[in-house]
Design an enzyme around this catalytic site. Structure first.
Site, short mmCIF file in Angstrom:
data_model
loop_
_atom_site.label_atom_id
_atom_site.label_comp_id
_atom_site.label_asym_id
_atom_site.label_seq_id
_atom_site.Cartn_x
_atom_site.Cartn_y
_atom_site.Cartn_z
N LYS A 55 -12.75 -1.04 0.71
CA LYS A 55 -11.85 -0.55 -0.17
C LYS A 55 -12.75 -0.27 -1.40
CE LYS A 55 -7.54 -0.65 2.57
NZ LYS A 55 -6.89 -1.65 3.03
N SER A 86 0.84 -1.22 0.02
CA SER A 86 -0.09 0.10 -0.07
C SER A 86 0.82 1.33 -0.01
CB SER A 86 -0.90 -0.05 0.95
OG SER A 86 -0.35 -0.12 2.37
N HIS A 127 -5.75 -4.03 -1.47
CA HIS A 127 -5.40 -3.07 -2.59
C HIS A 127 -5.43 -3.76 -3.86
CE1 HIS A 127 -4.88 0.37 -0.08
NE2 HIS A 127 -4.29 -0.32 0.62
C1 LIG Z 1 -6.83 -2.02 4.44
C2 LIG Z 1 -6.24 -3.49 4.62
C3 LIG Z 1 -6.54 -4.51 5.42
C4 LIG Z 1 -8.03 -4.15 6.19
O1 LIG Z 1 -8.98 -4.12 5.61
P1 LIG Z 1 -10.28 -3.38 6.13
O2 LIG Z 1 -11.36 -4.20 5.59
O3 LIG Z 1 -10.10 -1.83 6.23
O4 LIG Z 1 -10.17 -3.71 7.73
C5 LIG Z 1 -5.91 -5.58 5.50
N1 LIG Z 1 -4.77 -5.90 4.75
C6 LIG Z 1 -4.32 -4.64 3.85
C7 LIG Z 1 -3.24 -5.29 3.14
C8 LIG Z 1 -4.97 -3.70 3.74
O5 LIG Z 1 -4.67 -2.81 3.20
#
Ligand SMILES: *Cc1c(COP(=O)(O)O)cnc(C)c1O
Length: 395
Positions: free
Chosen positions: A243, A184, A212
């Site tokens: 997301k 990310s 992502h």
């Molecule tokens: C954002 C993210 C999460 C968490 O996901 P949520 O649904 O926001 O709890 C887990 N792993 C990665 C790699 C992320 O970027």
């Protein structure tokens, strides 16, 4: 009077944050998370959300959510193992499995929760977890909850991964290799084909957290496994529904056996209430939309390419991103913070990311381009980058 409840031990810690210059207040959004938002009372272009496809405020998702509320109410009323498993929860998992082209899907209340629940459920004492050093915090926490031994390999370094496998494989029952699908902070993609080959060579299990990558990579956002054509060769493929999908939740796509086990041993499934109907309704609609057309992911990639090219032409360092995540690397930490602050003053919200989230001397602002941005908004953002870049002698 006793001041025991004043939490002085935390006050000191908070003062420490202030002394280090890392104390912050939460930004307040008035209204929906879109391409342009009202932030702290001011209208700005939003280049900081994970709302990749513009689904968070999409009329079709809102309608589906409202309909689900009308029929099922605002809450599911229980954990899934008692009486919180509605037919729409089952339908959501079926459509997600179909979309992902995998045997089965188990949905959790968030991506974080999914990692926390899944990793500990599928590993035990006598196993080894091998994790990329840049993996997400929820993987680190999930790993901490496991009784397995754990170790890391250097970021996307296949020689180092092979070294760890060679040195350790014989000492353990199962070995689980975990990687983010898309990282990310830099927007680089995991070397999944190589990881899978090594896993097959050393008889290890594979686990990809595609938070992502879901809704972004692969055909109509089917994820990193689809992007590389690795269906059937990755054991656990994690996606988020928070997301690109625009709502909330997380899931693991795996074999039916894996899903059956998580049904019994995924602790967030057993001890935390299932997703509310509104979220479930919206998620089902979102997946349908992605199966109907690639127009959303097409627009996302088109916008990302457009924005990245324009910034690159101006002379900004956009790193080695392979995805819509577009870092603009400034270097000095304080300068990166200042850059973000100046952009905001001129109407563009891009968060600064500095040490310890990224290595020292690679302070940056991280731009998240979405399908929801118009070219006009992206042009305006680029013009602001140019103006502030010149003002600060970055260009
Ligand atoms: C954002 C993210 C999460 C968490 O996901 P949520 O649904 O926001 O709890 C887990 N792993 C990665 C790699 C992320 O970027």
């Amino acid at each position: 009077m006793s001041n025991v409840h004043e939490l002085n031990f935390l006050k000191d810690e908070i003062q420490g944050l202030k002394d280090q210059g890392v104390y912050r207040k939460l930004p307040v959004l008035e209204g929906a998370n879109e391409a342009e938002i009202i932030l702290n009372g001011k209208k700005v272009i939003n280049l900081s959300s994970n709302n990749y496809l513009g689904f968070a405020n999409h009329p079709r998702l809102k309608k589906a959510a409202i309909e689900a509320v009308e029929k099922y109410g605002v809450g599911s009323g229980a954990v899934r193992t008692i009486v919180g498993n509605m037919d729409i929860h089952e339908k959501m998992e079926e459509i997600l499995a179909e979309f992902k082209r995998e045997e089965a899907v188990m949905v959790f209340q968030s991506g974080f929760n999914c990692n926390a629940g899944t990793i500990q459920a599928i590993t035990k004492k006598g196993d080894l977890i091998i994790s990329d050093e840049l993996n997400h915090a929820s993987i680190i926490d999930g790993t901490r909850l496991s009784k397995a031994d754990r170790t890391i390999f250097k970021h996307s370094n296949m020689e180092d991964l092979e070294r760890v496998l060679k040195e350790n494989r014989d000492k353990y029952r199962n070995v689980l290799i975990i990687t983010d699908g898309v990282f990310s902070m830099d927007g680089d993609i995991a070397k999944l084909p190589e990881i899978v080959e090594l896993a097959e060579k050393y008889d290890a299990l594979t686990y990809v957290d595609d938070a992502h990558g879901s809704g972004v990579l692969g055909e109509s956002g089917r994820g990193t496994v689809d992007h590389f054509g690795l269906h059937g060769r990755v054991d656990f493929s994690i996606g988020t529904l928070s997301k690109a999908i625009g709502a909330i939740g997380g899931y693991v796509a795996c074999s039916k056996v894996g899903q059956e086990w998580l049904n019994h041993r995924g602790r967030p499934i057993l001890f935390s209430t299932s997703l509310p109907p509104a979220a479930v309704g919206a998620i089902i609609e979102a997946v349908k939309m992605l199966m109907e057309t690639t127009e959303f992911t097409d627009r996302l990639w088109d916008n990302a390419k457009y924005f990245k090219e324009k910034l690159g032409k101006l002379g900004f360092n956009t790193g080695h991103s392979e995805t819509p995540i577009t870092p603009v690397i400034i270097g000095d930490e304080a300068k990166a913070m200042e850059f973000s602050k100046k952009l905001l003053e001129k109407g563009v919200f891009v968060s600064a990311i500095v040490f310890p989230t990224v290595p020292k001397g690679t302070g940056r602002v991280r731009c998240m381009v979405t399908a929801g941005h118009t070219k006009e908004q992206l042009d305006r953002a680029v013009a602001t980058f140019e103006e502030v870049g010149k003002e600060m002698n970055i260009l």
